[in-house]
Design an enzyme around this catalytic site. Structure first.
Site, PDB file in Angstrom:
ATOM      1  N   ASP A  54      22.962  36.351 -12.213  1.00 16.87           N
ATOM      2  CA  ASP A  54      21.633  36.755 -12.651  1.00 16.87           C
ATOM      3  C   ASP A  54      21.237  38.109 -12.046  1.00 16.87           C
ATOM      4  O   ASP A  54      21.266  38.286 -10.830  1.00 16.87           O
ATOM      5  CB  ASP A  54      20.620  35.690 -12.238  1.00 16.87           C
ATOM      6  CG  ASP A  54      19.214  36.066 -12.619  1.00 16.87           C
ATOM      7  OD1 ASP A  54      18.905  36.004 -13.810  1.00 16.87           O
ATOM      8  OD2 ASP A  54      18.429  36.437 -11.727  1.00 16.87           O
ATOM      9  N   CYS A  67       0.833  -1.204   0.000  1.00 16.00           N
ATOM     10  CA  CYS A  67       0.000   0.000   0.000  1.00 16.00           C
ATOM     11  C   CYS A  67       0.865   1.251   0.000  1.00 16.00           C
ATOM     12  O   CYS A  67       2.079   1.200   0.214  1.00 16.00           O
ATOM     13  CB  CYS A  67      -0.891   0.046   1.251  1.00 16.00           C
ATOM     14  SG  CYS A  67      -1.887  -1.417   1.533  1.00 16.00           S
TER      15      CYS A  67
END
Length: 515
Positions: free
Chosen positions: A457, A52
């Site tokens: 950046d 499960c």
């Protein structure tokens, strides 16, 4: 702490033996039925022969009757059958493979894409440039089973999803899932689920989306910050190719065997994203589902990421403000790289205009427009052979786009999550006019690197300045070391925290270009 401990545990399965090093942690996570651990491991019950998800609502057995496995295929190889109540086939993918970029991680991504079904284990090994024996040995050590068992489980899980969530015929489902015959389909489904495929069709067929659409439910681990994700994609939507309306992302797609249109709509109340799709050929369905999961970052583990980033004083309030922030991926690596290159020279709005024109002039048109969607994004072959200057793409941008297309076609540059990240990044950096932060963007969204981090950046520098921190590269690099291996998520948190501002005509990279 439990989430990070599990992250070190669930990839250590050895053949079909159950995991023992962190048994208590897994047992505790299973008892809590916390959705954050869904898909990170599977729980097998010796007395019932069933495995499960850790969120299964069934009564919790005693510890001596439980075994834990790192993947569903390992549980099946040990003789356990999938639970018909909690549906292990619907669980999110393991977030471990988001971090790792080694041979095993790349192999698992290719298997999930259905490569073994089409090319066999030999084709998978050739793509990874290793021998079949070495590949089998590495997978057996890392996840407990070899490539054939993993592919078999993937086929069974895909088929079960289609049976439960569509009204396609069982024959269509069998071949769509990758089975080579109906007999193989029936035998595998019976071995995996303990019953014939037809037994799942006792209930009324699920409703569909009309107009030939299929609807699938893609699960994820909560929380899921969909608003920021949709805003990010909406501001960058290419005219004619994609759109975001009414909290729904829609676009045209081109896959190896098919073309079509997809819609992705988050449903946070059910912890799923609805995927509505129209494909000319369903043989690409498995690949499409994986691409959609990557686009919305549905296999991420928000708890694990928040534990690392939330420990930083700068990021803690940002993580709290946007729990479950996801990094947008891409449906096509070449398309993403084209966008990233265009962002080097122009604002987001200008890039949309230019690339929208590129798609309209070079891309194949839809037979009938759907909303604002009218074209497919052009292939590398079309970009390489076109006269870009005639459609308004000039100078360095035109040269850079055609250089990229040539390398993709002639040098077989792979821009997807099964690529070798280090080699691909190195090859991209060698291309003319390719800046490091552009390569970082490609690495994050196309290659799936959660730790890609563009130090130069401008948006990152502005974010540090906005929060009162030093903007120099050395200080940013030093501060970001504590964010590993989730620096790309940290970057998106910082971008999302920036207030809107007016563009400065003298700034090459406008301050609003990222978020």
């Amino acid at each position: 702490m439990l989430a990070s401990s599990l992250s070190l545990m669930y990839h250590t399965g050895m053949e079909t033996q159950h995991i023992t090093a962190d048994f208590d942690l897994c047992y505790k996570a299973t008892r809590s039925r916390d959705a954050r651990f869904d898909g990170q491991f599977f729980v097998a019950v010796v007395t019932t022969g069933i495995y499960c998800r850790p969120i299964c609502p069934a009564p919790m057995p005693s510890a001596q009757h439980i075994r834990f496995y790192s993947c569903a295929a390992a549980a099946e190889a040990a003789g356990f059958r999938a639970c018909r109540r909690c549906h292990p086939e619907a669980s999110p993918g393991s977030p471990e493979w988001n971090i790792r970029a080694d041979l095993v991680a790349r192999a698992l991504r290719l298997i999930a894409d259905g490569v073994v079904d089409v090319e066999g284990v030999s084709g998978l090994a050739q793509r990874l440039v290793v021998s079949e024996r070495h590949l089998h040995r590495e997978l057996l050590t890392a996840v407990g089973v070899g490539p054939l068992a993993l592919a078999r489980t993937r086929r069974a899980q895909t088929a079960r999803l289609l049976i439960d969530q569509t009204d396609l015929s069982l024959t269509t489902i069998a071949f769509t899932a990758g089975f080579s015959s109906i007999r193989q389909f029936n035998e595998t489904m019976h071995a995996t689920f303990g019953c014939a495929p037809s037994s799942f069709r006792r209930n009324v067929s699920p409703p569909q989306g009309g107009e030939g659409k299929l609807i699938l439910r893609l699960s994820y681990r909560p929380p899921f910050e969909s608003a920021t994700l949709l805003t990010y994609l909406g501001r960058r939507a290419l005219p004619g190719v994609e759109e975001v309306t009414n909290r729904c992302y829609r676009r045209t797609i081109s896959l190896p065997q098919s073309k079509g249109i997809i819609e992705l709509e988050p449903k946070e109340s059910a912890n799923v994203v609805l995927l509505r799709l129209q494909l000319s050929d369903l043989s690409d369905l498995s690949l499409l589902v994986q691409r959609c999961r990557q686009l919305f970052d549905l296999d991420a583990d928000p708890a694990m990421i928040a534990e690392v980033l939330g420990a930083d004083s700068l990021l803690a309030p940002l993580v709290k403000a946007r729990p479950g922030l996801r990094i947008p991926g891409t449906m096509d690596g070449f398309e993403l790289a084209v966008r990233a290159i265009a962002d080097q020279w122009m604002s987001v709005a200008d890039a949309q205009t230019v690339l929208g024109r590129l798609a309209r002039e070079l891309g194949e048109a839809l037979d009938k427009s759907v909303g604002t969607l009218s074209h497919f994004f052009p292939s590398p072959q079309l970009v390489l052979t076109a006269s870009l200057r005639e459609i308004g793409v000039t100078g360095k941008l035109a040269n850079a786009l055609q250089t990229l297309a040539r390398v993709v076609i002639e040098e077989k540059l792979v821009l997807s999550r099964d690529a070798d990240r280090e080699q691909t990044i190195a090859r991209l950096l060698r291309l003319p006019e390719m800046r490091p932060w552009t390569v970082s963007s490609i690495a994050t969204r196309a290659l799936g690197d959660p730790d890609a981090y563009p130090l130069g950046d401008p948006g990152l520098q502005r974010a540090f300045a906005h929060h009162g921190l030093a903007m120099d590269t050395h200080a940013i690099k030093k501060h970001a070391e504590a964010w590993r291996p989730w620096r790309a998520y940290a970057l998106h948190h910082l971008w999302a925290s920036l207030p809107p501002c007016q563009p400065d005509a003298n700034v090459t990279y406008p301050c609003f270009k990222h978020f």
